[in-house]
Design a protein around this motif. Structure first.
Motif, PDB file in Angstrom:
ATOM      1  N   ALA A  82       0.822  -1.209   0.000  1.00  0.00           N
ATOM      2  CA  ALA A  82       0.000   0.000   0.000  1.00  0.00           C
ATOM      3  C   ALA A  82       0.855   1.257   0.000  1.00  0.00           C
ATOM      4  O   ALA A  82       0.577   2.218  -0.739  1.00  0.00           O
ATOM      5  CB  ALA A  82      -0.934  -0.003   1.206  1.00  0.00           C
ATOM      6  N   GLN A  83       1.908   1.277   0.812  1.00  0.00           N
ATOM      7  CA  GLN A  83       2.793   2.447   0.856  1.00  0.00           C
ATOM      8  C   GLN A  83       3.494   2.659  -0.484  1.00  0.00           C
ATOM      9  O   GLN A  83       3.656   3.791  -0.938  1.00  0.00           O
ATOM     10  CB  GLN A  83       3.840   2.274   1.967  1.00  0.00           C
ATOM     11  CG  GLN A  83       3.283   2.341   3.355  1.00  0.00           C
ATOM     12  CD  GLN A  83       2.960   3.750   3.797  1.00  0.00           C
ATOM     13  OE1 GLN A  83       3.509   4.720   3.292  1.00  0.00           O
ATOM     14  NE2 GLN A  83       2.058   3.867   4.741  1.00  0.00           N
ATOM     15  N   VAL A  96      14.329   5.790  -5.819  1.00  0.00           N
ATOM     16  CA  VAL A  96      14.713   4.387  -5.581  1.00  0.00           C
ATOM     17  C   VAL A  96      15.022   4.176  -4.100  1.00  0.00           C
ATOM     18  O   VAL A  96      14.605   3.176  -3.500  1.00  0.00           O
ATOM     19  CB  VAL A  96      15.911   3.987  -6.477  1.00  0.00           C
ATOM     20  CG1 VAL A  96      16.504   2.652  -6.055  1.00  0.00           C
ATOM     21  CG2 VAL A  96      15.485   3.953  -7.940  1.00  0.00           C
ATOM     22  N   LEU A  97      15.717   5.130  -3.497  1.00  0.00           N
ATOM     23  CA  LEU A  97      16.015   5.040  -2.063  1.00  0.00           C
ATOM     24  C   LEU A  97      14.724   5.008  -1.249  1.00  0.00           C
ATOM     25  O   LEU A  97      14.583   4.206  -0.322  1.00  0.00           O
ATOM     26  CB  LEU A  97      16.887   6.219  -1.634  1.00  0.00           C
ATOM     27  CG  LEU A  97      17.278   6.269  -0.171  1.00  0.00           C
ATOM     28  CD1 LEU A  97      18.154   5.066   0.193  1.00  0.00           C
ATOM     29  CD2 LEU A  97      18.002   7.569   0.131  1.00  0.00           C
ATOM     30  N   GLY A  98      13.770   5.851  -1.596  1.00  0.00           N
ATOM     31  CA  GLY A  98      12.474   5.856  -0.917  1.00  0.00           C
ATOM     32  C   GLY A  98      11.767   4.524  -1.061  1.00  0.00           C
ATOM     33  O   GLY A  98      11.178   4.000  -0.108  1.00  0.00           O
ATOM     34  N   TRP A  99      11.816   3.941  -2.266  1.00  0.00           N
ATOM     35  CA  TRP A  99      11.194   2.629  -2.530  1.00  0.00           C
ATOM     36  C   TRP A  99      11.811   1.556  -1.639  1.00  0.00           C
ATOM     37  O   TRP A  99      11.122   0.737  -1.054  1.00  0.00           O
ATOM     38  CB  TRP A  99      11.386   2.296  -4.004  1.00  0.00           C
ATOM     39  CG  TRP A  99      10.773   1.006  -4.437  1.00  0.00           C
ATOM     40  CD1 TRP A  99      11.354  -0.224  -4.444  1.00  0.00           C
ATOM     41  CD2 TRP A  99       9.450   0.818  -4.936  1.00  0.00           C
ATOM     42  NE1 TRP A  99      10.485  -1.164  -4.922  1.00  0.00           N
ATOM     43  CE2 TRP A  99       9.310  -0.554  -5.234  1.00  0.00           C
ATOM     44  CE3 TRP A  99       8.382   1.666  -5.172  1.00  0.00           C
ATOM     45  CZ2 TRP A  99       8.146  -1.085  -5.751  1.00  0.00           C
ATOM     46  CZ3 TRP A  99       7.218   1.137  -5.685  1.00  0.00           C
ATOM     47  CH2 TRP A  99       7.103  -0.225  -5.975  1.00  0.00           C
ATOM     48  N   GLY A 101      11.429  -0.974   5.745  1.00  0.00           N
ATOM     49  CA  GLY A 101      11.954  -0.590   7.055  1.00  0.00           C
ATOM     50  C   GLY A 101      11.035   0.396   7.764  1.00  0.00           C
ATOM     51  O   GLY A 101      10.820   0.301   8.982  1.00  0.00           O
ATOM     52  N   SER A 102      10.477   1.331   7.020  1.00  0.00           N
ATOM     53  CA  SER A 102       9.543   2.298   7.600  1.00  0.00           C
ATOM     54  C   SER A 102       8.289   1.599   8.120  1.00  0.00           C
ATOM     55  O   SER A 102       7.775   1.946   9.185  1.00  0.00           O
ATOM     56  CB  SER A 102       9.153   3.351   6.565  1.00  0.00           C
ATOM     57  OG  SER A 102      10.264   4.094   6.173  1.00  0.00           O
ATOM     58  N   VAL A 103       7.805   0.630   7.359  1.00  0.00           N
ATOM     59  CA  VAL A 103       6.605  -0.096   7.778  1.00  0.00           C
ATOM     60  C   VAL A 103       6.899  -0.932   9.024  1.00  0.00           C
ATOM     61  O   VAL A 103       6.086  -0.972   9.957  1.00  0.00           O
ATOM     62  CB  VAL A 103       6.064  -0.970   6.623  1.00  0.00           C
ATOM     63  CG1 VAL A 103       5.008  -1.952   7.121  1.00  0.00           C
ATOM     64  CG2 VAL A 103       5.497  -0.084   5.526  1.00  0.00           C
ATOM     65  N   LEU A 147      -5.951   4.132   4.226  1.00  0.00           N
ATOM     66  CA  LEU A 147      -6.711   2.973   4.678  1.00  0.00           C
ATOM     67  C   LEU A 147      -6.477   1.898   3.635  1.00  0.00           C
ATOM     68  O   LEU A 147      -6.771   2.097   2.458  1.00  0.00           O
ATOM     69  CB  LEU A 147      -8.203   3.303   4.785  1.00  0.00           C
ATOM     70  CG  LEU A 147      -8.581   4.412   5.758  1.00  0.00           C
ATOM     71  CD1 LEU A 147     -10.068   4.702   5.663  1.00  0.00           C
ATOM     72  CD2 LEU A 147      -8.199   4.035   7.174  1.00  0.00           C
ATOM     73  N   ILE A 148      -5.922   0.763   4.071  1.00  0.00           N
ATOM     74  CA  ILE A 148      -5.526  -0.249   3.100  1.00  0.00           C
ATOM     75  C   ILE A 148      -6.465  -1.447   3.131  1.00  0.00           C
ATOM     76  O   ILE A 148      -6.936  -1.855   4.179  1.00  0.00           O
ATOM     77  CB  ILE A 148      -4.071  -0.708   3.307  1.00  0.00           C
ATOM     78  CG1 ILE A 148      -3.924  -1.516   4.585  1.00  0.00           C
ATOM     79  CG2 ILE A 148      -3.118   0.471   3.314  1.00  0.00           C
ATOM     80  CD1 ILE A 148      -2.639  -2.311   4.653  1.00  0.00           C
TER      81      ILE A 148
END
Length: 180
Positions: A17-18, A82-85, A90-92, A151-152
Motif C-alpha cells: 500500500a505504501q 529508488v532510495l524511498g522505494w 523498514g519504515s513499515v 486505509l488499506i
C-alpha cells in the motif's frame, strides 16, 4: 451494493500500500512536467557530449566533465525515488513496532454511501462523496481520506466479486476527479 470483509493485515500488505501511494505521487502533473523537463535537459546534455566527442575530437572524459550538470539532477531525483522505494519496508516495520495495532484484525464494510474500516487501531467512516482520493493496485486498494492518511484493503482478502464490487462502488459514488 454492500459488502464486508474481515482480515488481519501483514507487513507485506502495508508495504504494498505504501509503495502504491509512493508511485501515485510520481503521477502528479507537476512531477510529470518536472520529469519531462529533466529528461529533455539530460537528452540535450547527451547530445552535446556526443557532438563534442565526435566533431571536436574531445575526449569523452573531458566532454562529460564539462556537460554533466544537466544529467545530475534527473539522476539524483531517480536515486532519491529508488532510495524511498527501498526504505518502505523498514519504515513499515518501524511503524508496526510503534503502533502494533496496525497489524490487528480489521473489518471493512462498504455501501453505496460510505466505507467503514475498524480495527484495534481505531475506526474510520469515509463518506464516498467526501473521499479525497483512492488508488487501485495489483496488491491493494488504498483509500486516502486526506493526503497522508491511508486505509488499506489487501486484494488477497477479497473474492473477485468483492474486488469488482468495491471498485465499482468507488467509481460510481466517490468524486471521480480525485481518483489516482
Amino acid at each position: 451494493m454492500t459488502g464486508s470483509v474481515t482480515f488481519t493485515p501483514t507487513i507485506a500488505d502495508h508495504v504494498a500500500a505504501q509503495r502504491l501511494w509512493l508511485v501515485s505521487s510520481l503521477r502528479r502533473p507537476l512531477i510529470i512536467c518536472f520529469l519531462i523537463i529533466m529528461g529533455l535537459l539530460a537528452a540535450v546534455a547527451i547530445a552535446v557530449i556526443a557532438a563534442e566527442t565526435l566533431m571536436n575530437h574531445v575526449t569523452l572524459g573531458r566532454a562529460l566533465a564539462e556537460n554533466i550538470w544537466p544529467m545530475v539532477f534527473p539522476l539524483a531525483f531517480i536515486g532519491l525515488q529508488v532510495l524511498g522505494w527501498w526504505r518502505v519496508p523498514g519504515s513499515v516495520r518501524r511503524m508496526s513496532k510503534q503502533q502494533p495495532t496496525l497489524l490487528s484484525e480489521t473489518n471493512w464494510h462498504w455501501s453505496d454511501d460510505s466505507i467503514v474500516a475498524s480495527s484495534a487501531a481505531g475506526s474510520s467512516i469515509v463518506r464516498l462523496p467526501e473521499l479525497h482520493r483512492w488508488l487501485i493496485g495489483k496488491a491493494s486498494i488504498v483509500l486516502l481520506p486526506q493526503d497522508r492518511m491511508l486505509l488499506i484493503l489487501p486484494r488477497r482478502v477479497l473474492t473477485d466479486d468483492q474486488a469488482r464490487d468495491i471498485e465499482d462502488t468507488l467509481g460510481r459514488f466517490a468524486r471521480k476527479t480525485r481518483r489516482a
